[in-house]
Design a protein around this motif. Structure first.
Motif, PDB file in Angstrom:
ATOM      1  N   SER A  26      66.119   1.769  44.112  1.00 52.44           N
ATOM      2  CA  SER A  26      66.566   1.370  42.779  1.00 52.44           C
ATOM      3  C   SER A  26      68.069   1.190  42.806  1.00 52.44           C
ATOM      4  O   SER A  26      68.768   1.815  43.615  1.00 52.44           O
ATOM      5  CB  SER A  26      66.208   2.441  41.735  1.00 52.44           C
ATOM      6  OG  SER A  26      64.855   2.789  41.767  1.00 52.44           O
ATOM      7  N   CYS A  27      68.551   0.360  41.922  1.00 51.24           N
ATOM      8  CA  CYS A  27      69.999   0.194  41.773  1.00 51.24           C
ATOM      9  C   CYS A  27      70.323   0.117  40.287  1.00 51.24           C
ATOM     10  O   CYS A  27      69.622  -0.532  39.509  1.00 51.24           O
ATOM     11  CB  CYS A  27      70.491  -1.053  42.491  1.00 51.24           C
ATOM     12  SG  CYS A  27      72.303  -1.155  42.602  1.00 51.24           S
ATOM     13  N   TRP A  28      71.405   0.790  39.926  1.00 51.71           N
ATOM     14  CA  TRP A  28      71.866   0.882  38.533  1.00 51.71           C
ATOM     15  C   TRP A  28      73.113   0.012  38.404  1.00 51.71           C
ATOM     16  O   TRP A  28      74.085   0.206  39.135  1.00 51.71           O
ATOM     17  CB  TRP A  28      72.143   2.346  38.250  1.00 51.71           C
ATOM     18  CG  TRP A  28      72.602   2.721  36.901  1.00 51.71           C
ATOM     19  CD1 TRP A  28      72.624   1.976  35.757  1.00 51.71           C
ATOM     20  CD2 TRP A  28      73.134   4.008  36.533  1.00 51.71           C
ATOM     21  NE1 TRP A  28      73.119   2.691  34.709  1.00 51.71           N
ATOM     22  CE2 TRP A  28      73.431   3.947  35.150  1.00 51.71           C
ATOM     23  CE3 TRP A  28      73.361   5.189  37.235  1.00 51.71           C
ATOM     24  CZ2 TRP A  28      73.975   5.035  34.469  1.00 51.71           C
ATOM     25  CZ3 TRP A  28      73.895   6.275  36.565  1.00 51.71           C
ATOM     26  CH2 TRP A  28      74.189   6.203  35.195  1.00 51.71           C
TER      27      TRP A  28
ATOM     28  N   GLU B  42      65.308  -7.021  26.708  1.00 53.16           N
ATOM     29  CA  GLU B  42      66.661  -7.067  27.242  1.00 53.16           C
ATOM     30  C   GLU B  42      66.750  -6.276  28.552  1.00 53.16           C
ATOM     31  O   GLU B  42      66.103  -5.240  28.715  1.00 53.16           O
ATOM     32  CB  GLU B  42      67.653  -6.479  26.231  1.00 53.16           C
ATOM     33  CG  GLU B  42      67.782  -7.262  24.944  1.00 53.16           C
ATOM     34  CD  GLU B  42      68.448  -8.615  25.139  1.00 53.16           C
ATOM     35  OE1 GLU B  42      69.199  -8.759  26.137  1.00 53.16           O
ATOM     36  OE2 GLU B  42      68.211  -9.512  24.313  1.00 53.16           O
ATOM     37  N   LEU B  43      67.584  -6.759  29.467  1.00 51.42           N
ATOM     38  CA  LEU B  43      67.787  -6.056  30.729  1.00 51.42           C
ATOM     39  C   LEU B  43      68.458  -4.714  30.480  1.00 51.42           C
ATOM     40  O   LEU B  43      69.464  -4.636  29.757  1.00 51.42           O
ATOM     41  CB  LEU B  43      68.647  -6.891  31.669  1.00 51.42           C
ATOM     42  CG  LEU B  43      68.040  -8.219  32.144  1.00 51.42           C
ATOM     43  CD1 LEU B  43      69.100  -9.046  32.851  1.00 51.42           C
ATOM     44  CD2 LEU B  43      66.871  -7.961  33.072  1.00 51.42           C
ATOM     45  N   THR B  44      67.929  -3.667  31.093  1.00 52.29           N
ATOM     46  CA  THR B  44      68.517  -2.332  30.919  1.00 52.29           C
ATOM     47  C   THR B  44      69.634  -2.045  31.910  1.00 52.29           C
ATOM     48  O   THR B  44      70.452  -1.152  31.695  1.00 52.29           O
ATOM     49  CB  THR B  44      67.446  -1.244  31.078  1.00 52.29           C
ATOM     50  OG1 THR B  44      66.984  -1.239  32.439  1.00 52.29           O
ATOM     51  CG2 THR B  44      66.273  -1.468  30.126  1.00 52.29           C
TER      52      THR B  44
ATOM     53  N   THR C  31      71.185   3.199  32.274  1.00 51.44           N
ATOM     54  CA  THR C  31      71.306   1.929  31.568  1.00 51.44           C
ATOM     55  C   THR C  31      72.688   1.323  31.759  1.00 51.44           C
ATOM     56  O   THR C  31      73.670   2.032  32.032  1.00 51.44           O
ATOM     57  CB  THR C  31      71.057   2.099  30.058  1.00 51.44           C
ATOM     58  OG1 THR C  31      72.086   2.936  29.510  1.00 51.44           O
ATOM     59  CG2 THR C  31      69.693   2.720  29.784  1.00 51.44           C
ATOM     60  N   LYS C  32      72.741   0.023  31.572  1.00 50.24           N
ATOM     61  CA  LYS C  32      74.024  -0.670  31.691  1.00 50.24           C
ATOM     62  C   LYS C  32      75.018  -0.167  30.649  1.00 50.24           C
ATOM     63  O   LYS C  32      76.229  -0.134  30.892  1.00 50.24           O
ATOM     64  CB  LYS C  32      73.821  -2.172  31.546  1.00 50.24           C
ATOM     65  CG  LYS C  32      73.255  -2.594  30.188  1.00 50.24           C
ATOM     66  CD  LYS C  32      72.968  -4.080  30.103  1.00 50.24           C
ATOM     67  CE  LYS C  32      72.388  -4.450  28.737  1.00 50.24           C
ATOM     68  NZ  LYS C  32      72.005  -5.890  28.664  1.00 50.24           N
TER      69      LYS C  32
ATOM     70  N   SER D  72      76.874  -4.496  33.114  1.00 49.51           N
ATOM     71  CA  SER D  72      76.684  -5.893  32.699  1.00 49.51           C
ATOM     72  C   SER D  72      77.414  -6.863  33.612  1.00 49.51           C
ATOM     73  O   SER D  72      76.902  -7.949  33.935  1.00 49.51           O
ATOM     74  CB  SER D  72      77.165  -6.071  31.252  1.00 49.51           C
ATOM     75  OG  SER D  72      76.358  -5.335  30.371  1.00 49.51           O
ATOM     76  N   LYS D  73      78.630  -6.485  34.055  1.00 52.45           N
ATOM     77  CA  LYS D  73      79.390  -7.362  34.930  1.00 52.45           C
ATOM     78  C   LYS D  73      78.691  -7.569  36.278  1.00 52.45           C
ATOM     79  O   LYS D  73      78.766  -8.651  36.873  1.00 52.45           O
ATOM     80  CB  LYS D  73      80.796  -6.794  35.157  1.00 52.45           C
ATOM     81  CG  LYS D  73      81.795  -7.172  34.091  1.00 52.45           C
ATOM     82  CD  LYS D  73      82.095  -8.665  34.129  1.00 52.45           C
ATOM     83  CE  LYS D  73      83.123  -9.047  33.097  1.00 52.45           C
ATOM     84  NZ  LYS D  73      83.387 -10.529  33.101  1.00 52.45           N
ATOM     85  N   ALA D  74      77.997  -6.538  36.750  1.00 54.69           N
ATOM     86  CA  ALA D  74      77.266  -6.677  38.011  1.00 54.69           C
ATOM     87  C   ALA D  74      76.120  -7.664  37.860  1.00 54.69           C
ATOM     88  O   ALA D  74      75.899  -8.509  38.738  1.00 54.69           O
ATOM     89  CB  ALA D  74      76.742  -5.317  38.457  1.00 54.69           C
ATOM     90  N   MET D  75      75.388  -7.585  36.751  1.00 54.67           N
ATOM     91  CA  MET D  75      74.292  -8.544  36.546  1.00 54.67           C
ATOM     92  C   MET D  75      74.827  -9.952  36.332  1.00 54.67           C
ATOM     93  O   MET D  75      74.212 -10.932  36.777  1.00 54.67           O
ATOM     94  CB  MET D  75      73.430  -8.084  35.366  1.00 54.67           C
ATOM     95  CG  MET D  75      72.589  -6.852  35.692  1.00 54.67           C
ATOM     96  SD  MET D  75      71.431  -6.386  34.390  1.00 54.67           S
ATOM     97  CE  MET D  75      72.564  -5.686  33.200  1.00 54.67           C
ATOM     98  N   GLU D  76      75.974 -10.041  35.709  1.00 55.78           N
ATOM     99  CA  GLU D  76      76.615 -11.344  35.543  1.00 55.78           C
ATOM    100  C   GLU D  76      76.994 -11.925  36.901  1.00 55.78           C
ATOM    101  O   GLU D  76      76.805 -13.126  37.156  1.00 55.78           O
ATOM    102  CB  GLU D  76      77.843 -11.186  34.654  1.00 55.78           C
ATOM    103  CG  GLU D  76      78.589 -12.464  34.359  1.00 55.78           C
ATOM    104  CD  GLU D  76      79.831 -12.199  33.513  1.00 55.78           C
ATOM    105  OE1 GLU D  76      80.911 -12.736  33.850  1.00 55.78           O
ATOM    106  OE2 GLU D  76      79.720 -11.442  32.529  1.00 55.78           O
ATOM    107  N   ALA D  77      77.518 -11.080  37.792  1.00 57.05           N
ATOM    108  CA  ALA D  77      77.884 -11.539  39.135  1.00 57.05           C
ATOM    109  C   ALA D  77      76.662 -12.021  39.911  1.00 57.05           C
ATOM    110  O   ALA D  77      76.752 -12.970  40.705  1.00 57.05           O
ATOM    111  CB  ALA D  77      78.581 -10.416  39.900  1.00 57.05           C
TER     112      ALA D  77
END
Length: 546
Positions: free
Chosen positions: A140-142, A172-174, A118-119, A145-150
């Protein structure tokens, strides 16, 4: 014409039924003769003689399925194989530098983490810069939060066809991305961070690692524009150009319109024709289609549900798959389909049969199915009848990867036919590594193919589980396994008349070993990352151990 005689060796030609020979002659980059003696007349007819002093010689190994730039790039990523979530956190903290703008990790295993990825776990230690950690299988990629923001991914972003942004019960995104969510979002973003020089450096690392391992050719299984440009630039810029033969398969995405998918196939044919005129070691063999996911993340396309009740469909619906396969075949392109689940391999065979019916007969369509981890006996029969190449990676059956694989299948009857290599005895088989999803080195891979034991982690003790021990019936003989890694892989790319065996008229691609698995057993392969002493391509020594 220059000639070179090798004597006092143990030469395995990879020709079915041939014994080990003692000598061979190469002339102008090709094998001239292979035999058991070299009399005075022969010795006087050559320019150079090398005494092998009893060393084993194999044909040049050909990795039938790899990803060159990703492999080279992975060598700079943070190793997460076998780490718990706490150990992952520590590895990230240890790797971070004051100048770090992002962190890239590799090879996490779901079962080893001990908790779901999880993030929150990543945010706890690295909250301020993007973190991307690949699973061991790259499906799969883990992310933190900053990566999903990017990536500009939020809870309302729709998932791409064939992929998933995993969400919790509240929507919510995991922080876990699956399949095309990785290939369509994560990979392009990380690619945007890399320069051409970065890609050239990755190729340097990949080629160096392969040459040390006795590999003289590879099949790159997901080529795109940026990677192709890098390979061509490499050939122009590096002294001597590409150091080995690279046969590429152009990736075709399932997303977009039918017209865009058709255009991608036509682009592959254009590159094939263009590269053929350049007479370089780089060629475009065909297209690559990813039909399903992987067992470990419950995304492989199966005919029966996973232990958790999930039963996902294919990444490529059959109605979309058939016309693309038929089009590629009509253009003379090979078609390689990633199919791990039994339903996926059945779907791939349906598409191949459709293409055979739709197109005029061709002498060498050379269809391929990649992986075939969960596969029915009926599909193997169909595959054999159609002449489809089974492109297999024994390293994926390494015990280090198996606990979660078996767990997701519920330890049911499908686990009792896991990776059934001996069932392909009437089929065409090519061996590869799928690096960087697993280590690239052929010898530990061959060890697993012949024993079902771990070459990735030699410290693992053999299983005592009777069900796992029963899988030994699928183990291959050493000679057959080497043939699949040499002659089989050459056949898979329509090059059986040029390389793959040490036969008169074929390229003098070979490796000289410092171990002897024929005399001393396959255990010599287990930790044989230094088992090669020389690698030769086209009659030239391209690497030699000091």
């Amino acid at each position: 014409m220059s000639s070179h005689l090798f004597v006092n060796g143990r030469i395995f030609t990879s020709v079915e039924g041939e014994p080990l020979h003692a000598s061979f002659i190469i002339r102008d980059g090709k094998v001239q003769t292979v035999g058991d003696s070299a009399d005075e007349k022969i010795r006087n007819s050559v320019d150079r003689i090398t005494d092998l002093e009893g060393a084993v010689v194999l044909p040049g190994l050909i990795d039938g399925h790899t990803h060159l730039i990703q492999m080279g790039a992975s060598q700079t990523k943070i190793e997460m194989l076998g780490k718990s979530a706490l150990e992952v956190q520590k590895a990230l903290l240890n790797a971070r530098q004051p100048s770090s703008l992002y962190l890239l990790g590799k090879s996490f295993l779901f079962d080893a983490l001990g908790v779901p990825p999880t993030k929150a776990t990543l945010d706890e230690v690295i909250p301020d810069i993007p973190v991307f950690i690949d699973s061991a299988d790259l499906h799969s990629c883990w992310l933190n939060s900053k990566a999903m923001e990017a990536l500009k991914i939020c809870k309302d972003t729709p998932a791409p066809a064939g992929g998933e942004f995993v969400r919790d019960q509240d929507g919510e995104l995991t922080g876990l991305f699956l399949e095309t969510a990785v290939t369509e979002y994560v990979w392009p973003y990380i690619a945007s961070l890399l320069t051409l020089e970065d890609r050239l450096d990755s190729l340097d690392r990949a080629f160096a690692a392969y040459l040390v391992s006795g590999v003289t050719g590879v099949v790159d299984m997901a080529m795109d524009e940026e990677e192709l440009v890098a390979l061509e630039e490499y050939h122009r810029r590096r002294p001597g150009g590409l150091p080995m033969r690279v046969a590429a398969h152009w990736i075709v995405s399932p997303n977009g319109t039918a017209e865009e998918r058709i255009a991608a196939v036509q682009k592959a044919a254009e590159h094939r024709d263009r590269l053929a005129k350049l007479a370089t070691p780089l060629s475009m063999s065909g297209i690559k289609i990813i039909c399903d996911g992987v067992v470990d993340s419950c995304t492989a396309y199966l005919s029966k549900p996973y232990a958790n009740g999930l039963l996902p469909g294919p990444i490529w619906p059959l109605d979309n798959l058939k016309p693309i396969v038929a089009l590629a075949d009509s253009l003379g392109l090979q078609v390689a389909i990633h199919a791990i689940g039994d339903a996926a391999s059945s779907s791939a065979l349906d598409a191949f049969e459709y293409a055979v019916t739709a197109n005029p007969p061709q002498t060498m369509p050379r269809f391929r199915i990649e992986h075939l981890e969960v596969v029915s006996q009926e599909s193997i029969k169909r595959l054999t009848k159609l002449g489809v190449v089974a492109s297999l990676q024994p390293v994926h059956a390494d015990p280090i990867y198996q606990p979660n694989w078996r767990l997701q299948l519920g330890e049911d009857e499908r686990c009792d036919r896991a990776f059934p290599w001996t069932e392909y005895h009437n089929s065409h088989v090519a061996f590869g590594s799928d690096a960087p999803t697993a280590p690239h080195h052929p010898f530990p891979n061959l060890y697993t193919a012949t024993t079902r034991r771990s070459g990735v982690d030699p410290s693992l003790s053999p299983s005592t589980d009777p069900r796992i021990l029963a899988l030994d019936r699928f183990n291959l003989k050493l000679q057959k396994a080497i043939q699949y890694y040499t002659a089989g892989s050459a056949y898979s790319i329509r090059a059986a008349d040029q390389r793959g065996t040490l036969s008169p008229g074929k390229a003098a691609d070979f490796c000289i070993l410092s171990i002897d698995p024929f005399a001393n057993g396959v255990e010599t392969l287990r930790e044989a990352q230094e088992g090669v002493s020389q690698t030769w391509i086209g009659g030239q020594c391209v690497w030699k151990r000091d």
